[in-house]
Design an enzyme around this catalytic site. Structure first.
Site, PDB file in Angstrom:
ATOM      1  N   SER A  39      -9.490   2.577   2.564  1.00 36.84           N
ATOM      2  CA  SER A  39      -8.247   3.119   2.031  1.00 36.84           C
ATOM      3  C   SER A  39      -7.321   2.041   1.498  1.00 36.84           C
ATOM      4  O   SER A  39      -6.417   2.328   0.716  1.00 36.84           O
ATOM      5  CB  SER A  39      -7.535   3.926   3.112  1.00 36.84           C
TER       6      SER A  39
ATOM      7  N   LYS B  13       0.821  -1.202   0.000  1.00 37.31           N
ATOM      8  CA  LYS B  13       0.000   0.000   0.000  1.00 37.31           C
ATOM      9  C   LYS B  13       0.860   1.259   0.000  1.00 37.31           C
ATOM     10  O   LYS B  13       1.946   1.283   0.576  1.00 37.31           O
ATOM     11  CB  LYS B  13      -0.936  -0.032   1.215  1.00 37.31           C
TER      12      LYS B  13
ATOM     13  N   SER C  33      -9.859  -0.673   7.347  1.00 40.75           N
ATOM     14  CA  SER C  33      -9.433  -0.464   5.960  1.00 40.75           C
ATOM     15  C   SER C  33      -8.843  -1.696   5.299  1.00 40.75           C
ATOM     16  O   SER C  33      -8.577  -1.679   4.117  1.00 40.75           O
ATOM     17  CB  SER C  33      -8.412   0.681   5.894  1.00 40.75           C
TER      18      SER C  33
END
Length: 1447
Positions: A1078, A1015, A1102
């Site tokens: 996210s 990420k 998330s």
């Protein structure tokens, strides 16, 4: 384009006279008479144009074109107006009719006068001046010419020298060298001519350039001057005497005559009979651009086709032309750009030299060369008059009938692979082909294409099964010529920018970028042209609506296949002159489509969609479709022809019908299409399909002239047999020439009906069309078959009884037939066999048998065959692992956008290993084979399978990386899941290093070769880490986060950075929906198989919410289990790094690799990290109720109001099955559960307010200059932060302010303690707690954009776990209806702190059961169902894992 305009006008007048519209029908006889006169004039003018010289046309072509176009505009306006009145059932006013007729009469008379004037003008100028140019005679044509180095012609030179000197058998003693303009024919001929071996071999030699406007006397004199140096330069004899003298000079001598640049096949008859044929080794070399000319000189075997230069050769030529032979080593900074420029020239030496000449005099800087490589190469070639002059000769020499066809090719983008069937339909619809009937026009179109290919201005790219041309393309330089000439001739205009100079008065508009429709100036400039006949939207597929301009009343062609319409464009039905219509639309066609009475081709494709369920209502075309009598080609995806409602309902001209389902194959439908020649049936099965199909029962009603039949089951279930064994194939049309079957699952004995078809020429059997281990072909079967393709079968033994079987076979293609052992030996004696192609078949014996056949044929003196072996190794693919096929997980869609066709998921995907159960679904998208054995066990995880395959050398890390990179490139344009992807070179280098370690028997880590997505808020030193913020744009950390460092140490390869705050990322299950929170980019990447596993961050859910939305496994570890060092801080007491995987095992192994204490993170735990993998044992060793005694608590508050009923139902079904496994299930009440959401947002906002204060433009982040420090702070943060971030900072700052600290922040911390205690109390009584992962399934993109409160409530199921610091794992437990098809539902399992092992091991068993519970609610009829869940959890019992201590 005068000829094209006259042909089009002639067609229009024909239609006008045949249809006799109201206005003409009611007109005076004088009007009709003058229209008939115009028809006669166009016929005579057409004949004259075909006989006039091209040079004569130059002065009058514009006048003819403009006069013809003006008259046609008026006549078509009459036809359009008449049709509109018929549709609206109104009568036009008499005044309108009179004005129309007066205009028709006026323009017709003007056209006739113009034609007569032009004829007179041409008659006056028909006397040509004598050509007084003298012939330059020389004994050595290359005496003053400097020899230059050749590139890419070495092998050609060796081959031709052998043919010239080796006394090999040459028919007529001639060799033809043929190829495109500028490809090097003359260069090769010159090299042969001056080669010392050739010079010494021949007694006399001559080299003459003939040219398109040759004079025979000059050619003969040129030859004589080189054979006899003493020839009189003023030699004057008649042509016949010169030819006789030539014959005498050559007789008895071994000669070599090179005839360069020959354009006419008649030249051969004029001169070659005077070349003595004495079988003494004399040779003639002919170079030409035209294949038919080459063929007139010699047989096909003696024609040498020139090939384009490869990339290395192109770069070598460019380098030498720019820097010279002595200085051919350019600076390093120019080499990469130079190679790119060379590749863009597409291997044509003429183009390379043209660009090199420009670069020689231009700036030799990397910046300029990169600019040329990116966009200016076309401009350079377009500005090179010498290059265009060479190319223009090819255009000028084309027959006048095909010049319009050639210029039309300019509409297609560079490197576009043009489907020939579509091209020919467009040509016919445009109206510039000669002929009055569709069948004759089709033949004419084929001949036009053949002429263009013969002249080497069009390249045949892919052959069809019957040796025709399936696709073609146009070289860059000829495309430039097309666009330039077509624009000047007002034939067509390419809209490629805001500035559209030259768009005025254009007849055809082409737009290669659909986004331009949204630009106001472009739209206005298009709308200003009233007489446009064609609008072609040919470019990248555009998924979202654009304001397409359709204000063209006389439009004939609308090709909008690359534009998706969400609502049917009603403006289309007003275009009553349309002949060709194609677009992308998922809805039902309205009845008003029948207004298009002149429509001949209707093509409606469907965009990305989930395959409809069995219960979904069948979609039908409107009944009015039967009134569209002009239809000839109908391709409708997902719809059926309705049963006609009257006796006179018939489609007499329909020739092709495709895309329909079997429900259209009823007698009452088939019998109403009497001239149907091509039928394509597409069938979608429900997951539980177990009944025979009835669509074949009525194929006997097809007419005897039917030529082509295709039947494809797009989602075959190979575990079931679609046809009952006792159900035979019905009688097929006797004259069937092509048959394509896929997914039917018939036994091989049923092929006997097909084998008896006496005219069948091409047979394609794909995806288990027939099943069984043995296939024997008996005597007399397949008597005319020329092409046979077998793809994806479980065939093992193939036998051909004798030589009379398959006696006409020319091409055999075998793809993905992993069990086939060898080819029948009889292929050795099939006279016509030319090619055997084997693609991705693992048995080496099969390949050996092909080579043995080729060798045996050579020994027998039969025609040599070409054996093509195309394996995964050659393509950088993976090999099959353990007998299974390497396949890709699709973006659950049944149709993919064009162009090019299947641009995202190619027909031969190269992707990482997946479980067996996914394969039969893939057949609706790919041609990758289904495993032969349904009993083969699935791998336990991608990570374990990959490791095993690498260590056993079954595949390589490089091949694995290439397959994932290929998958990523094909899916990323639709998902947007990655913000940054590591360069291919970096990934492949790491993979290569890993392969070397394995080769040297060195130890490798547990994640060796595993491609991981990280990420964008987790730091990596070799890629930017922006956290999705403008403030950190282009920020490259100087270090790896601890989790990333441990990944690399374990052998993982970081493939890229999934997007943080994925507002632009699509959900792979429904591209119109969000992937989740996210970390949605990471979840989407794993779900779409862009990477094996991924890291995300979880502050309030998330990781878990995206896992639920995307149907993957999401694991949030205990706070402190994984170091947060290198994680961009948001809320420090809540942030954790979590894991995504396709299975529980993958998530556990990934967590095991990144866990542990870290001295750089004081919050990381010093607890020992257990080896999760060692805690598992096969479920075979467990009792029938392995979870007996396990206490499961279902949180009551999570199944109450506010949660979708279908989500609740799926979770309850999963819980019920836990009970069946022996779990003790009780409801648990957590009264504080509802307090978690407000407490979380206060705490998270407060901590983010503090953490984000460091991004001030001075210490971190993008800096916006300001006059004062405060302004710098304010402007940097204002421009760097988005609105959502600003709102949370404001909330947090407010909660932390002195007056409100106690009221908000302190109270939120108190609530947090209450929540932690309530979880502890519940977990003291239960081993795990269960809740939904989210209150709903994935919602539409932008649906909650303006309602932040609704978006925040989506975290209500997950935030409490973060507040308590507990581990949680999310697994899919079912599917519910939503959007265009099923959407995954996830449920959350919460355990005690640091008890991740318990949940992972438990869920390895639970995954089996959860999938079963959800199957009944699964609504997607795309072959997934149970198999999808088996894919996600690797759920067969033989490989299910569980921790013994958990029982």
């Amino acid at each position: 384009m005068a000829f094209a305009a006259v042909i089009s006008l002639n067609h229009t007048i024909d239609v006008l006279l045949r249809s006799s519209p109201i206005s003409i029908r009611n007109a005076k006889r004088s009007y009709k008479k003058i229209i008939k006169l115009a028809h006669q004039v166009t016929e005579s003018l057409k004949e004259l144009l075909m006989t006039w010289e091209f040079s004569m046309m130059k002065g009058v072509e514009k006048d003819i074109r403009e006069a013809a176009c003006r008259l046609e505009d008026v006549l078509e306006s009459v036809l359009a107006s008449d049709h509109q009145h018929l549709v609206t059932q109104s009568q036009s006013p008499d005044g309108d009719q009179t004005s129309y007729l007066e205009k028709v009469k006026e323009e017709t008379e003007l056209f006739i006068r113009t034609v007569y004037e032009i004829k007179e003008r041409l008659r006056d100028s028909s006397v040509h001046e004598e050509d007084n140019t003298t012939v330059s005679l020389t004994t050595d044509p290359f005496r003053d010419e400097k020899t230059s180095k050749m590139f890419g012609l070495s092998s050609d030179l060796i081959k031709l020298k052998d043919m010239l000197t080796g006394y090999s058998v040459l028919h007529d003693g001639s060799i033809s060298i043929v190829g495109m303009a500028g490809i090097g024919k003359t260069t090769l001929a010159k090299a042969l001519y001056v080669d010392p071996l050739i010079v010494n071999h021949f007694e006399c030699r001559a080299f003459v350039s003939v040219g398109p406007k040759y004079k025979l006397v000059e050619v003969v004199l040129g030859i004589l001057a080189q054979i006899n140096p003493w020839i009189d330069r003023t030699y004057e004899e008649s042509e016949g005497e010169l030819l006789s003298h030539l014959f005498k000079c050559l007789k008895g001598r071994r000669y070599l005559i090179v005839l360069d640049d020959v354009w006419s096949w008649t030249f051969k008859d004029q001169i070659t009979e005077y070349f003595p044929c004495e079988e003494n080794g004399s040779r003639t070399i002919v170079t030409t651009r035209i294949y038919d000319v080459a063929r007139s000189f010699t047989w096909a075997d003696d024609i040498h086709r020139m090939q384009f230069l490869n990339e290395d050769e192109s770069w070598q030529l460019l380098r030498e032309k720019v820097f010279g032979e002595k200085h051919s080593c350019p600076p390093d900074e120019l080499q990469e750009a130079g190679k790119k420029i060379a590749v863009m020239c597409q291997g044509l030496p003429l183009a390379i030299v043209s660009v090199a000449n420009h670069l020689s005099s231009a700036d030799r800087t990397a910046e300029y060369w990169n600019k040329v490589g990116e966009k200016d190469i076309s401009a350079i070639s377009n500005a090179d008059e010498e290059l265009l002059k060479v190319l223009y000769l090819s255009y000028e020499h084309l027959l006048i009938q095909v010049k319009a066809c050639f210029l039309y090719l300019g509409v297609f983008p560079l490197d576009y692979e043009i489907p020939v069937s579509k091209l020919q339909k467009l040509w016919i619809a445009e109206g510039f082909l000669q002929g009055n009937y569709w069948s004759s026009l089709q033949s004419y179109a084929k001949n036009c294409l053949r002429e263009l290919v013969s002249h080497n201005v069009v390249l045949a790219h892919q052959k069809s099964s019957l040796n025709g041309i399936k696709t073609c393309r146009v070289h860059l330089v000829f495309r430039l010529l097309c666009i330039r000439e077509a624009g000047q001739e007002k034939f067509l205009h390419i809209i490629d920018s805001n500035t559209n100079q030259g768009i005025e008065s254009q007849r055809r508009l082409c737009i290669n970028n659909n986004v331009l429709f949204g630009i106001k100036d472009v739209y206005k400039s298009m709308a200003s042209i009233s007489n446009v006949r064609s609008l072609l939207c040919i470019g990248p597929y555009h998924e979202y609506p654009v304001p397409i301009c359709l204000d063209f009343n006389l439009l004939r062609v609308l090709d909008a296949l690359t534009i998706r319409f969400f609502v049917f464009p009603v403006e289309v039905v007003k275009l009553v002159r349309l002949r060709y219509l194609s677009f992308t639309y998922n809805g039902k066609l309205p009845a008003s489509i029948s207004r298009l009475q002149t429509l001949e081709c209707l093509i409606v494709r469907q965009s990305l969609r989930v395959i409809s369920s069995a219960t979904h209502q069948e979609s039908y075309l409107p009944i009015e479709i039967w009134t569209m009598q002009a239809l000839r080609h109908l391709h409708i995806m997902g719809s059926n022809l309705p049963h006609p409602n009257s006796d006179d309902a018939i489609l007499p001209n329909l020739v092709t019908l495709s895309g329909i389902s079997g429900r259209s194959c009823m007698p009452e439908v088939i019998q109403r299409i009497p001239n149907l020649k091509k039928l394509g049936i597409q069938i979608e099965l429900s997951p539980d399909a177990n009944e025979p199909l009835h669509c074949f029962d009525h194929l006997s009603y097809l007419n005897d002239e039917h030529e082509s039949l295709k039947c494809v089951i797009v989602n075959p279930n190979t575990a079931l047999q679609v046809f009952y064994p006792e159900r035979p194939i019905p009688i097929l049309p006797l004259k069937l020439k092509k048959l394509n079957l896929s997914g039917l699952g018939l036994p091989w004995k049923r092929i006997s009906i097909i084998a008896q078809l006496e005219e069948l020429q091409a047979l394609k059997l794909r995806c288990y069309a027939f099943r069984g281990q043995n296939w024997k072909i008996y005597e007399g079967q397949f008597p005319q078959l020329e092409f046979l393709q077998l793809e994806d079968t479980d065939l093992e033994d193939w036998e051909v009884s004798n030589y009379q079987c398959l006696c006409r076979l020319e091409c055999l293609t075998i793809t993905h037939c992993y069990k086939l052992k060898k080819l029948p030996w009889n292929f050795q004696i099939i006279q016509d066999l030319k090619m055997i192609k084997i693609d991705d078949c693992s048995d080496p014996c099969l390949v050996d048998s092909a080579y043995e056949i080729a060798k045996a044929r050579k020994e027998k003196g039969l025609y040599g065959i070409q054996v093509c072996i195309d394996s995964s190794d050659d393509k950088g693919k993976l090999k099959p692992l353990g007998g299974l096929t390497i396949a890709a997980k699709p973006l659950l869609i049944s149709k993919l956008p064009l162009p090019p066709e299947n641009a995202i998921l190619s027909s031969n995907p190269t992707t990482p290993p997946l479980p067996y159960h996914h394969y039969h679904h893939l057949k609706c998208l790919h041609s990758s084979p289904v495993p032969a054995s349904a009993t083969a066990p699935p791998p336990p995880s991608q990570i374990l399978t990959t490791r095993k395959s690498l260590l056993s050398r079954q595949t390589s890390a490089v091949d694995l990386a290439k397959s994932f990179l290929d998958r990523l490139r094909r899916t990323e344009p639709h998902l947007n899941s990655f913000l940054h992807v590591s360069p291919d070179e970096a990934i492949l280098k790491q993979a290569e290093e890993l392969d070397n370690k394995i080769k040297n028997n060195e130890a490798v880590g547990p994640l060796a070769g595993v491609l991981v997505g990280v990420k964008d808020n987790i730091c990596t030193y070799d890629m930017p880490s922006t956290a999705g913020s403008r403030l950190l744009e282009n920020y490259w950390p100087p270090f790896d986060a601890t989790a990333v460092r441990k990944l690399r140490e374990s052998g993982a390869i970081v493939v890229g950075r999934p997007i943080w705050m994925s507002l632009v990322t699509a959900n792979p299950w429904d591209l119109s929906r969000v992937p989740g929170g996210s970390s949605g980019g990471s979840a989407a990447a794993v779900s779409a198989r862009q990477c094996m596993v991924a890291l995300g961050s979880d502050t309030g859910g998330s990781v878990r919410q995206p896992a639920s939305f995307c149907g993957v496994v999401g694991l949030k570890p205990t706070y402190g289990r994984v170091s947060r060092y290198g994680l961009v801080a948001y809320a420090s007491s809540l942030d954790v790094i979590g894991c995504f995987g396709s299975s529980v095992a993958d998530a556990g192994i990934l967590l095991n690799s990144i866990s542990g204490h870290d001295k750089f993170d004081a919050t990381s735990s010093k607890r020992e990290v257990p080896d999760y993998q060692s805690q598992f044992v096969a479920i075979d060793y467990l009792e029938s109720k392995p979870l007996k005694g396990l206490r499961v608590g279902v949180i009551r508050e999570t199944l109450e109001n506010g949660v979708d009923s279908e989500v609740i139902s799926s979770v309850r079904d999963a819980v019920s099955h836990l009970e069946e496994l022996g779990c003790s299930v009780t409801e648990v009440s957590l009264p504080s559960f509802s307090l978690g959401l407000p407490a979380y947002y206060i705490l998270a906002s407060s901590e983010s307010s503090s953490n984000l204060s460091r991004y001030d433009g001075v210490r971190y982040g993008k800096q916006v200059p300001g006059d004062e420090l405060n302004f710098l702070y304010a402007d940097s943060r204002a421009q760097g932060f988005g609105s959502e971030v600003k709102m949370r900072i404001l909330m947090g700052t407010y909660a932390l302010s002195a007056g409100y600290y106690d009221a908000y922040y302190k109270r939120a911390q108190q609530v947090r303690t209450i929540i932690r205690n309530s979880f502890k109390e519940a977990l003291d009584k239960n081993d795990i707690l269960i809740s939904p992962a989210a209150p709903s399934v994935a919602y539409k993109i932008g649906e909650k954009k303006n309602d932040p409160l609704a978006m925040y409530t989506g975290d209500i199921m997950t935030v409490n776990v973060n507040l308590a610091g507990l581990p949680a794992l999310v697994l899919p437990c079912g599917f519910v209806e939503g959007g265009s098809g099923g959407l995954p539902v996830g449920f959350q399992m919460i355990g005690a702190a640091f008890d991740e092992v318990g949940k992972i091991s438990l869920l390895s068993v639970e995954s089996i059961q959860c999938k079963l519970v959800s199957c009944s609610s699964f609504r997607c009829s795309n072959g997934l169902g149970l198999e999808m869940f088996l894919d996600l959890f690797y759920g067969l019992s033989k490989l299910r894992m569980i921790r013994i201590g958990q029982i």
